[in-house]
Design a protein around this motif. Structure first.
Motif, PDB file in Angstrom:
ATOM      1  N   UNK A   1       0.832  -1.201   0.000  1.00 49.02           N
ATOM      2  CA  UNK A   1       0.000   0.000   0.000  1.00 49.02           C
ATOM      3  C   UNK A   1       0.870   1.255   0.000  1.00 49.02           C
ATOM      4  N   UNK A   2       1.928   1.235   0.800  1.00 43.11           N
ATOM      5  CA  UNK A   2       2.837   2.381   0.856  1.00 43.11           C
ATOM      6  C   UNK A   2       3.525   2.575  -0.494  1.00 43.11           C
ATOM      7  N   UNK A   3       4.012   1.481  -1.064  1.00 44.10           N
ATOM      8  CA  UNK A   3       4.654   1.554  -2.379  1.00 44.10           C
ATOM      9  C   UNK A   3       3.679   2.073  -3.424  1.00 44.10           C
ATOM     10  N   UNK A   4       2.450   1.597  -3.367  1.00 45.96           N
ATOM     11  CA  UNK A   4       1.419   2.023  -4.299  1.00 45.96           C
ATOM     12  C   UNK A   4       1.137   3.521  -4.133  1.00 45.96           C
ATOM     13  N   UNK A   5       1.049   3.957  -2.901  1.00 50.37           N
ATOM     14  CA  UNK A   5       0.806   5.376  -2.610  1.00 50.37           C
ATOM     15  C   UNK A   5       1.928   6.241  -3.190  1.00 50.37           C
ATOM     16  N   UNK A   6       3.179   5.836  -2.960  1.00 47.81           N
ATOM     17  CA  UNK A   6       4.306   6.608  -3.480  1.00 47.81           C
ATOM     18  C   UNK A   6       4.370   6.565  -5.005  1.00 47.81           C
ATOM     19  N   UNK A   7       3.951   5.481  -5.603  1.00 50.43           N
ATOM     20  CA  UNK A   7       3.905   5.387  -7.064  1.00 50.43           C
ATOM     21  C   UNK A   7       2.878   6.370  -7.625  1.00 50.43           C
ATOM     22  N   UNK A   8       1.729   6.464  -6.948  1.00 48.15           N
ATOM     23  CA  UNK A   8       0.689   7.410  -7.369  1.00 48.15           C
ATOM     24  C   UNK A   8       1.221   8.842  -7.272  1.00 48.15           C
ATOM     25  N   UNK A   9       1.908   9.155  -6.179  1.00 51.20           N
ATOM     26  CA  UNK A   9       2.475  10.496  -6.002  1.00 51.20           C
ATOM     27  C   UNK A   9       3.501  10.781  -7.106  1.00 51.20           C
ATOM     28  N   UNK A  10       4.343   9.800  -7.391  1.00 46.74           N
ATOM     29  CA  UNK A  10       5.368   9.952  -8.424  1.00 46.74           C
ATOM     30  C   UNK A  10       4.728  10.192  -9.792  1.00 46.74           C
ATOM     31  N   UNK A  11       3.691   9.456 -10.111  1.00 48.06           N
ATOM     32  CA  UNK A  11       2.993   9.622 -11.389  1.00 48.06           C
ATOM     33  C   UNK A  11       2.307  10.985 -11.459  1.00 48.06           C
ATOM     34  N   UNK A  12       1.714  11.417 -10.345  1.00 46.29           N
ATOM     35  CA  UNK A  12       1.059  12.728 -10.315  1.00 46.29           C
ATOM     36  C   UNK A  12       2.081  13.833 -10.534  1.00 46.29           C
ATOM     37  N   UNK A  13       3.235  13.699  -9.914  1.00 44.12           N
ATOM     38  CA  UNK A  13       4.296  14.699 -10.079  1.00 44.12           C
ATOM     39  C   UNK A  13       4.764  14.731 -11.535  1.00 44.12           C
ATOM     40  N   UNK A  14       4.923  13.559 -12.140  1.00 41.99           N
ATOM     41  CA  UNK A  14       5.338  13.464 -13.540  1.00 41.99           C
ATOM     42  C   UNK A  14       4.283  14.113 -14.446  1.00 41.99           C
ATOM     43  N   UNK A  15       3.019  13.831 -14.184  1.00 41.88           N
ATOM     44  CA  UNK A  15       1.931  14.404 -14.980  1.00 41.88           C
ATOM     45  C   UNK A  15       1.901  15.921 -14.835  1.00 41.88           C
ATOM     46  N   UNK A  16       2.106  16.414 -13.620  1.00 39.57           N
ATOM     47  CA  UNK A  16       2.120  17.856 -13.389  1.00 39.57           C
ATOM     48  C   UNK A  16       3.278  18.518 -14.138  1.00 39.57           C
ATOM     49  N   UNK A  17       4.439  17.883 -14.120  1.00 39.35           N
ATOM     50  CA  UNK A  17       5.593  18.428 -14.831  1.00 39.35           C
ATOM     51  C   UNK A  17       5.352  18.452 -16.337  1.00 39.35           C
ATOM     52  N   UNK A  18       4.734  17.397 -16.872  1.00 41.30           N
ATOM     53  CA  UNK A  18       4.404  17.361 -18.291  1.00 41.30           C
ATOM     54  C   UNK A  18       3.394  18.456 -18.640  1.00 41.30           C
ATOM     55  N   UNK A  19       2.402  18.631 -17.777  1.00 39.38           N
ATOM     56  CA  UNK A  19       1.399  19.666 -17.982  1.00 39.38           C
ATOM     57  C   UNK A  19       2.053  21.044 -17.978  1.00 39.38           C
ATOM     58  N   UNK A  20       2.906  21.300 -17.010  1.00 35.35           N
ATOM     59  CA  UNK A  20       3.572  22.600 -16.920  1.00 35.35           C
ATOM     60  C   UNK A  20       4.465  22.854 -18.127  1.00 35.35           C
ATOM     61  N   UNK A  21       5.131  21.818 -18.626  1.00 32.31           N
ATOM     62  CA  UNK A  21       5.973  21.965 -19.820  1.00 32.31           C
ATOM     63  C   UNK A  21       5.112  22.301 -21.042  1.00 32.31           C
TER      64      UNK A  21
END
Length: 98
Positions: A10-30
């Protein structure tokens, strides 16, 4: 032990979701930065085009006044061009006739 494995998953899954959200936000900002850059370039090009068109109109007025035999002071007042600019236009008109 099984509970710890489940918590770890669950913790790994949570951190994966955060990592993907951060990646998506960076792509959006670019993408947004690229869009803003493109809009700025278009705006600058539009302004440049308008200025070139305005200047072309002023030069055409000067040419018409020259062709009508208007004196230098009248052409300066009507166009806002300076004497050197008007002389250059006159020379170009004379060279074109030849």
């Amino acid at each position: 032990m099984a509970k710890e494995n489940e918590n770890k998953k669950q913790t790994d899954s949570f951190f994966e979701i955060i990592k993907e959200a951060k990646k998506a936000r960076m792509e959006y900002e670019a993408k947004m930065a690229a869009i803003r850059d493109k809009m700025t370039r278009l705006h600058v090009a539009e302004q440049k085009g308008r200025e070139e068109g305005r200047m072309e109109g002023i030069i055409n007025v000067a040419k018409n006044l020259i062709a009508l035999g208007a004196d230098m002071s009248m052409i300066i007042k009507a166009t806002g061009l300076n004497e050197d600019e008007i002389r250059k236009i006159k020379e170009e008109m004379e060279n074109f006739k030849q």
